[in-house]
Design a protein around this motif. Structure first.
Motif, PDB file in Angstrom:
ATOM      1  N   THR A  13       0.401  -1.360   0.006  1.00  0.00           N
ATOM      2  CA  THR A  13      -0.352  -0.293   0.042  1.00  0.00           C
ATOM      3  C   THR A  13       1.289   1.446   0.160  1.00  0.00           C
ATOM      4  OG1 THR A  13       0.333   0.266   2.418  1.00  0.00           O
ATOM      5  CG2 THR A  13      -1.353  -1.279   1.882  1.00  0.00           C
ATOM      6  N   ARG A  61      -7.338  -5.756   6.257  1.00  0.00           N
ATOM      7  CA  ARG A  61      -7.438  -4.985   5.289  1.00  0.00           C
ATOM      8  C   ARG A  61      -7.664  -5.672   3.899  1.00  0.00           C
ATOM      9  NH1 ARG A  61      -4.250  -4.471   1.028  1.00  0.00           N
ATOM     10  NH2 ARG A  61      -2.393  -5.392   1.204  1.00  0.00           N
ATOM     11  N   THR A 148     -15.286  -5.597  -1.101  1.00  0.00           N
ATOM     12  CA  THR A 148     -13.808  -4.760  -1.325  1.00  0.00           C
ATOM     13  C   THR A 148     -14.008  -4.139  -2.248  1.00  0.00           C
ATOM     14  OG1 THR A 148     -12.402  -6.940  -1.059  1.00  0.00           O
ATOM     15  CG2 THR A 148     -11.971  -4.967  -2.250  1.00  0.00           C
ATOM     16  N   ARG A 158      -8.452   4.758   0.945  1.00  0.00           N
ATOM     17  CA  ARG A 158      -9.397   3.341   2.421  1.00  0.00           C
ATOM     18  C   ARG A 158      -9.029   3.419   3.322  1.00  0.00           C
ATOM     19  NH1 ARG A 158      -9.430  -1.840  -1.447  1.00  0.00           N
ATOM     20  NH2 ARG A 158      -9.140  -0.305  -3.075  1.00  0.00           N
ATOM     21  N   ARG A 159      -9.670   2.846   4.467  1.00  0.00           N
ATOM     22  CA  ARG A 159      -9.301   2.932   5.277  1.00  0.00           C
ATOM     23  C   ARG A 159      -9.441   2.003   6.490  1.00  0.00           C
ATOM     24  NH1 ARG A 159      -9.720   6.606  11.031  1.00  0.00           N
ATOM     25  NH2 ARG A 159      -8.277   6.042  12.006  1.00  0.00           N
TER      26      ARG A 159
END
Length: 748
Positions: A13, A61, A148, A158-159
């Motif tokens: 990421t 995630r 997703t 995103r978080r």
């Protein structure tokens, strides 16, 4: 080259290690770990800790991995046992009291994760039992693919991943649905097509469900409006999930114009248009969604439904001195309040668009980015199509865009509020010209710098011809500017096809880009394009200097397979050459910077002197190519008639240095917009990417509004509330997703 600041594995990421640690444990533990980093001996404990954090982060995630641990208790127990073994090994080797503080945080995070996994299936069943009777179990989704897809919007920031995705198919179910979600102790985020460009539909807390409106897609029959436009205007009622293009097509079939026309009309939805107050290319004539809505239905955070109606719509866009009045009615037909706005409340003076006033005197839903309720349907005004239209393509040649800014201002001023009218005035610059491989129509120079597309309309053919003559008169003094008129509808369509292909700008960075929009007074456009031009030249100089520095840094530590003593002499010469070339960069001409000749000459001279060192040459070539690919390019296109400038900065999402520099440049652009009496958004909204640029009075007013309508923060929690939120979100690295996929496949 490996990033020395990235020690946590499985981090594919944009997040740095520090961001992941804060995400998992908080800022205090980050400080403790940083203290320990200075004291570590062998580093084995640090490696075990980093692996533990990487595992936790990827499980949290990645809903595919998370679901695997939910349905396979044996795998979960084995993984937890390995975690506990690693933590025990760290504890056994501990030499500093801070280690035990970190271990306590790790064990607490592990316990929380295990409890979430164990209770997850039960929570899903509870959601089904509670919400199934309201919207049907078939409209509740828990699969990893759907979750997703709803973890982000078009930004890819995103978080957290939502717990579930809800797709109600009847507008009447929404009030009870909101009440039951609240009873479950969960939060709710409204989402249309996910085309938002500021992260407005990104979950910022872990206990969210996503309400997708795509099944609310009914379009009602078009009806005449006898009191507006002398009977020439009509109305159309559409549910929140209707695709904008479908609404436009329904209107066009009856010779009418659905005026809200964002570039993403092929995908975006009506509810999102209102929540963001979207505009588009026809906003120069018709205004934004707020200008064109007649009424709309909304379910607020308390689960109560309301209808909001505009009084005395004038059949045109809102002007600065207008009074705009909305009545709010409850589900029993009682008027609960009247909201009065002026054009000054809606848009800053001198601007064609402005979405920075989030409060709008308490007007529900519109411009609120899903932070107060769910817009479920709306009625829009439809205008009759004009009998005559001319499409023009204006091309600007030369080395800068000064003429383009001057022409846009002159054209907009000449045709303001008169017949013929400018219905669309769209601009794109050289970066887009190259990206879409634009075919030049005129031959007024070697370098095409910008293109302006224009639709001029009228119901009188003679008036339209006079308008074209006026346009040609305006352009006459500009000798590097040429105009081409479309000869028929088919050619006009081809002109506009170029505008639709502007997404190609991000191709060389695997589709990721910072996508910003600002709004400027028309008379400041020329100043802004000069600012962007200067910034792009500065970035070319910076990139060439960085290319030289990176090559010299490598040569400084390169170890060849043979004759290292000879290389040392050549490296010293390369350093001297690099210093001399960088001095030239400081005074380089525009043409030299544009062509990148200084970095290329340095590369050629150095590699020529290193013939025979094949491994060194191979590495130098890689450094040269990768550094050149990290050139920051600021590309602009405009809804030029209302001063709405879209600024795109393509970025490699796994390159933290490039991401940081791009973000810094974006901040400079926002500040420049303010300096020019503009605003930081005209239709993309504020979301998570622009919140730090919102003025404090606007933030306070919106906070007070939310305290009144949603004190528990059920709707879109965390949004438009945390000034540093952009530092808490991340994007996947497209360059590393293939590697992650192979790892997952191997694990399976």
């Amino acid at each position: 080259m490996q990033d020395p600041e990235r020690q946590i594995p499985y981090n594919y990421t944009s997040a740095a290690d520090e961001q992941i640690i804060v995400h998992l444990f908080g800022s205090d533990i980050l400080k403790t770990i940083q203290t320990l980093d200075a004291k570590k001996g062998t580093g084995r404990s640090a490696r075990l800790l980093n692996r533990f954090m990487g595992d936790l982060f990827i499980i949290e995630r990645n809903p595919f991995l998370f679901q695997e641990l939910v349905v396979h208790p044996g795998q979960r127990r084995q993984l937890v046992a390995e975690f506990e073994s690693d933590l025990a090994a760290i504890e056994k080797a501990a030499r500093h009291p801070e280690v035990f503080t970190v271990l306590a945080a790790c064990r607490k995070a592990l316990e929380t994760l295990v409890q979430r996994i164990i209770s997850h299936a039960g929570l899903q069943q509870k959601i089904l039992r509670t919400l199934g009777p309201v919207i049907g179990k078939g409209n509740i989704y828990f699969d990893a693919f759907t979750l997703t897809a709803h973890a982000t919007d078009a930004t890819d920031w995103r978080r957290f991943v939502p717990l579930a995705v809800l797709r109600p198919d009847r507008e009447s179910t929404l009030p009870e649905l909101v009440r039951q979600v609240k009873r479950l102790g969960l939060c709710l985020i409204p989402r249309g097509a996910g085309t938002g460009l500021t992260g407005g539909a990104t979950p910022l807390v872990p206990d969210c469900v996503m309400l997708n409106t795509e099944k609310l897609n009914r379009i009602s029959a078009i009806e005449p409006l006898k009191k507006i436009g002398h009977g020439s205007c009509f109305a159309i009622r559409v549910e929140a999930g209707v695709i904008t293009q479908d609404a436009k097509d329904a209107a066009r079939k009856q010779g009418l114009i659905f005026a809200t026309d964002p570039t993403s009309a092929w995908a975006c939805t009506i509810g999102g248009n209102l929540a963001e107050n979207a505009g588009g290319k026809t906003a120069v004539l018709f205004g934004t969604a707020l200008d064109n809505v007649l009424s709309y239905n909304i379910v607020m955070a308390d689960g109560c439904a309301y209808t909001v109606t505009r009084k005395n719509h004038p059949g045109r866009k809102i002007l600065y001195k207008d009074r705009v009045i909305f009545d709010v009615w409850d589900s029993a037909g009682r008027k609960t309040k009247t909201i009065e706005l002026t054009g000054a409340d809606i848009r800053k003076k001198g601007l064609g668009k402005d979405v920075t006033n989030k409060c709008l005197n308490g007007l529900p839903g519109i411009q609120k980015e899903g932070c107060d309720g769910i817009i479920t349907s709306a009625r829009f005004i439809l205008y009759p199509e004009f009998l005559f239209k001319k499409t023009c393509c204006i091309e600007f040649f030369g080395n800068d865009m000064t003429e383009a800014g001057q022409v846009i201002a002159a054209v907009s001023k000449a045709f303001a509020n008169q017949d013929p009218a400018i219905m669309a005035l769209e601009h794109f610059d050289e970066a887009y010209i190259k990206a879409i491989r634009y075919k030049t129509k005129q031959a007024l120079g070697n370098r095409l710098k910008a293109v302006l597309l224009l639709d001029m309309v009228s119901n009188d053919a003679r008036v339209l011809e006079q308008g074209i003559a006026t346009l040609e008169t305006i352009l006459a003094p500009f000798d590097r500017t040429g105009i081409t008129l479309a000869q028929n509808d088919q050619e006009a369509k081809r002109f506009w096809e170029d505008r639709k292909r502007l997404g190609a700008i991000a191709a060389h960075t695997n589709a990721f880009k910072l996508n910003e929009d600002i709004v400027l007074p028309l008379d400041s456009l020329a100043d802004f394009v000069r600012f962007v031009d200067a910034a792009n030249l500065a970035e070319k100089a910076f990139n060439q200097a960085q290319t030289i520095d990176n090559m010299v840094a490598y040569l400084d530590q390169a170890v060849p397979l043979a004759d290292p003593q000879w290389l040392k002499t050549k490296v010293a010469r390369a350093k001297d050459l690099g210093w001399a070339v960088k001095k030239k960069l400081a005074i380089a001409s525009r043409d030299a910077l544009e062509a990148g000749i200084h970095a290329r000459n340095f590369y050629q001279q150095v590699t020529e002197s290193l013939r025979g060192y094949s491994l060194v040459l191979e590495t130098l070539e890689k450094i040269f190519q990768t550094t050149q690919a990290r050139l920051i390019v600021i590309a602009t296109h405009m809804h030029a008639g209302d001063g709405n400038v879209h600024v795109n900065i393509p970025v490699l999402s796994n390159d933290r240095e490039m991401m940081t520099r791009a973000a810094m440049i974006a901040d400079r652009i926002m500040e420049k917009a303010k300096d020019l009496n503009g605003v930081v958004s005209g239709e993309h909204g504020i979301g998570i990417t622009k919140f730090k640029h919102l003025d404090p009075p606007a933030v306070l007013a919106f906070e007070q509004y939310r305290n009144q309508v949603d004190p528990d923060r059920i709707m879109n929690p965390g949004k438009l509330a945390e000034p540093d939120i952009i530092h808490k979100v991340f994007t996947p690295s497209f360059n590393l997703m293939e590697l992650e996929a192979r790892i997952l496949k191997h694990g399976a």
